[in-house]
Design a protein around this motif. Structure first.
Motif, PDB file in Angstrom:
ATOM      1  N   UNK A 146       0.720  -1.404   0.113  1.00  0.00           N
ATOM      2  CA  UNK A 146      -0.036   0.049   0.196  1.00  0.00           C
ATOM      3  C   UNK A 146       0.705   1.162   0.221  1.00  0.00           C
ATOM      4  N   UNK A 147       0.391   2.344  -0.685  1.00  0.00           N
ATOM      5  CA  UNK A 147       0.950   3.427  -0.652  1.00  0.00           C
ATOM      6  C   UNK A 147       2.094   3.550  -1.288  1.00  0.00           C
ATOM      7  N   UNK A 148       2.942   4.558  -1.062  1.00  0.00           N
ATOM      8  CA  UNK A 148       4.180   4.898  -2.032  1.00  0.00           C
ATOM      9  C   UNK A 148       5.231   3.886  -1.458  1.00  0.00           C
ATOM     10  N   UNK A 149       5.178   3.468  -0.022  1.00  0.00           N
ATOM     11  CA  UNK A 149       6.251   2.384   0.309  1.00  0.00           C
ATOM     12  C   UNK A 149       5.994   1.086  -0.290  1.00  0.00           C
ATOM     13  N   UNK A 150       4.645   0.629  -0.391  1.00  0.00           N
ATOM     14  CA  UNK A 150       4.280  -0.454  -1.010  1.00  0.00           C
ATOM     15  C   UNK A 150       4.671  -0.428  -2.419  1.00  0.00           C
ATOM     16  N   UNK A 151       4.400   0.420  -3.182  1.00  0.00           N
ATOM     17  CA  UNK A 151       4.742   0.572  -4.742  1.00  0.00           C
ATOM     18  C   UNK A 151       6.378   0.335  -4.996  1.00  0.00           C
ATOM     19  N   UNK A 152       7.065   0.932  -4.139  1.00  0.00           N
ATOM     20  CA  UNK A 152       8.602   0.776  -4.225  1.00  0.00           C
ATOM     21  C   UNK A 152       8.866  -0.635  -4.195  1.00  0.00           C
ATOM     22  N   UNK A 153       8.142  -1.365  -3.440  1.00  0.00           N
ATOM     23  CA  UNK A 153       8.424  -3.004  -3.383  1.00  0.00           C
ATOM     24  C   UNK A 153       8.517  -3.412  -4.642  1.00  0.00           C
ATOM     25  N   UNK A 154       8.055  -3.052  -5.827  1.00  0.00           N
ATOM     26  CA  UNK A 154       7.740  -3.563  -7.045  1.00  0.00           C
ATOM     27  C   UNK A 154       8.827  -3.109  -7.938  1.00  0.00           C
ATOM     28  N   UNK A 155       9.703  -2.411  -7.380  1.00  0.00           N
ATOM     29  CA  UNK A 155      10.736  -1.654  -8.159  1.00  0.00           C
ATOM     30  C   UNK A 155      12.304  -1.844  -7.549  1.00  0.00           C
ATOM     31  N   UNK A 156      13.371  -1.604  -8.405  1.00  0.00           N
ATOM     32  CA  UNK A 156      14.721  -1.615  -7.798  1.00  0.00           C
ATOM     33  C   UNK A 156      15.180  -0.241  -8.101  1.00  0.00           C
ATOM     34  N   UNK A 157      16.131   0.109  -7.551  1.00  0.00           N
ATOM     35  CA  UNK A 157      16.666   1.455  -7.700  1.00  0.00           C
ATOM     36  C   UNK A 157      17.751   1.615  -8.827  1.00  0.00           C
ATOM     37  N   UNK A 158      17.654   2.541  -9.501  1.00  0.00           N
ATOM     38  CA  UNK A 158      18.727   2.859 -10.490  1.00  0.00           C
ATOM     39  C   UNK A 158      19.384   4.132 -10.143  1.00  0.00           C
TER      40      UNK A 158
END
Ligand code: NAD
Length: 473
Positions: free
Chosen positions: A454-466
């Motif tokens: 949920x929310x921004x924190x949850x969305x970040x879990x579907x990404x990796x950082x570049x």
């Protein structure tokens, strides 16, 4: 009887073998569902991999539009999907405090739109004469979602909408106990997406295990039991899959002596019995100060005596337990509580069949070491434990391998907030429990899992950082 099909690369796909899906209120077979083979899984993962680059490269606003469109399409099929939920999951259409199938549908639609509106802006770390350094969020690739049977559609949406929103493609496997609503929703969703972006395969835990170790999958998002979560973590190591594990809970609530019992009792009851107790973050251990113990036990027993358990297509508050293994577990835990000498205030015995019906059961004066207190019952049964010292209550509340949620109930908000912040759990509530919303992160600590949704924190879990570093010198 309806026969359902999987969807792989935008096409409906059948299988040679099928498994039956039961209505837990009648124990009759309501549909046959395809049993995916490893070939089906490979085809679904292949389709998702092929579809990934174009989906990833689509504009952010175009992906947001698609997720909004999915929310609107599911809303326009709300009645049909809610009916399916009643049939396969057992929950009533309305239900106690309005927390039945219609509530699940409402949450499904709301979560789609809220997720569509999320963004992951680029973070500028440095921008001066030497360099510009930006942090970008990149989708991971193919996300596999494995869901449980308690909120089949809502959890499918929790898993897959953020995956799509952030540019991943999806292969989902619903629980073998409740695959139908997700299969129908997948059909509706597929009308709005390019082929291969959203694939669905059906089968039991062995299919889940095959997904876990599949080299073409980049992330698993899993909601289910802690033992299965541990197996997934082991199986995922082959290609270092990213994981979000939302596992079991055994949430404690601490009721301080200054509460207004009449005011809190209905809320405590509703948050403990939500979805017939089959909710990961339901209130599952109720620690009550001795000054209000008898009064609160009586109030909860009064509400329990006034509610009706029966088939979800009738005018009832609670439906059946969803499946036979879970029903057997609830019966065994209740029998163990009774044998321990605890006081059964209401319920305690299964209702006559057919159907997996167990009445709302409130248990007082129960020992800390019993199964009902130590294990997650995941059914309509609540232990009420007495304490006299707040520090002792806190120690007992935290004495669990789980750490999903917890709560403190008091009219002194500051004192309650201080105590709540000392609970070892992912979400701590004051004067509430089990309340979640699409913009606040939700997840467990300890053996309740890791990662949040949920929310921004949850969305970040579907990404990796570049990290993008542009030198200016
Ligand atoms: P479960 O772990 O038995 O099954 C969940 C899913 O995992 C099903 O789709 C199943 O087919 C699949 N599965 C089974 N074995 C597998 C394996 N070896 N590898 C991969 N997948 C496998 O859980 P359940 O009985 O469906 O759900 C109830 C549990 O889920 C409860 O413990 C509850 O607390 C938990 N739960 C947690 C949350 C949360 O957000 N933390 C939400 C809902 C339910």
């Amino acid at each position: 009887m309806s026969e359902y099909q999987m969807i792989i690369n935008g096409e409906k796909v059948s299988a040679d073998e099928h498994f039956p899906v039961l209505n837990p209120a009648t124990e009759t077979v309501i549909a046959q569902c395809p049993q995916a083979t490893s070939g089906h899984l490979d085809a679904a993962v292949d389709a998702a991999r092929q579809a990934f680059p174009a989906w990833r490269d689509m504009s952010d606003s175009a992906r947001a539009e698609r997720v909004h469109a999915i929310g609107a399409a599911l809303a326009s099929h709300a009645d049909e999907l809610a009916q399916l939920l009643v049939q396969e999951q057992g929950k009533p259409m309305g239900g106690f405090a309005g927390l039945g199938a219609q509530f699940e549908m409402g949450g499904t639609v709301a979560w789609c739109h809220a997720t569509a509106d999320l963004t992951l802006p680029v973070d500028i770390i440095q921008d001066n004469d030497e360099a510009r350094i930006e942090v970008h969020r990149k989708p991971l690739g193919v996300v596999a979602s494995i869901t449980p049977w308690n909120y089949p559609l809502l959890i499918a949406i929790w898993h897959t909408m953020p995956a799509l929103r952030s540019g991943n493609t999806v292969v989902i496997k619903p629980s073998e106990f409740t695959p139908l609503t997700t299969l129908r929703a997948a059909e509706i969703i597929n009308e709005l997406l390019p082929p291969g972006v959203f694939n669905i395969v059906t089968g039991d835990g062995s299919l889940g295990a095959a997904m876990t170790s599949h080299p073409g999958i980049d992330k698993i998002v899993f909601t289910g039991s802690t033992p299965t979560g541990k197996k997934i973590m082991q199986g995922a190591s082959g290609n270092l899959k990213r994981l979000t594990l939302e596992l079991g809970g055994n949430d404690a609530a601490i009721v301080l002596p200054d509460v207004d019992v009449a005011a809190v009792a209905p809320k405590i009851f509703a948050t403990a019995l939500i979805n017939n107790g089959q909710t990961c973050a339901a209130l599952k251990r109720l620690y009550v100060h001795e000054a209000v113990y008898d009064e609160l036990c009586q109030a909860l027993a009064g509400i329990a005596a006034s509610v009706k358990t029966g088939p979800g297509d009738g005018e009832v508050d609670f439906g059946p337990v969803q499946n036979k293994p879970q029903f057997d577990k609830v019966c065994a835990i209740a029998a163990d509580a009774k044998a321990s000498g605890a006081r059964i205030l209401t319920g305690g015995e299964p209702l006559p069949g057919p159907g997996y019906f167990f009445p709302v059961t409130i248990v007082a004066d129960i020992d800390e070491g019993t199964r009902l207190v130590r294990e997650e019952p995941f059914g309509p049964i609540l232990p009420v434990l007495k304490f006299s010292d707040v520090e002792d209550a806190l120690r007992r509340a935290n004495d669990s391998t789980n750490g999903l949620g917890g709560s403190v109930w008091s009219s002194d908000i500051e004192a309650a907030t201080r105590l709540a912040s000392r609970l070892e759990c992912g979400t701590a509530w004051v004067n509430n429990h089990a309340m979640i919303q699409p913009d606040a992160p939700f997840g467990g600590v300890k053996e309740s899992g890791f990662g949040v949704e949920f929310g921004r924190y949850g969305l970040e879990e579907y990404t990796s950082i570049q990290t993008l570093q542009v030198s200016k010198v």
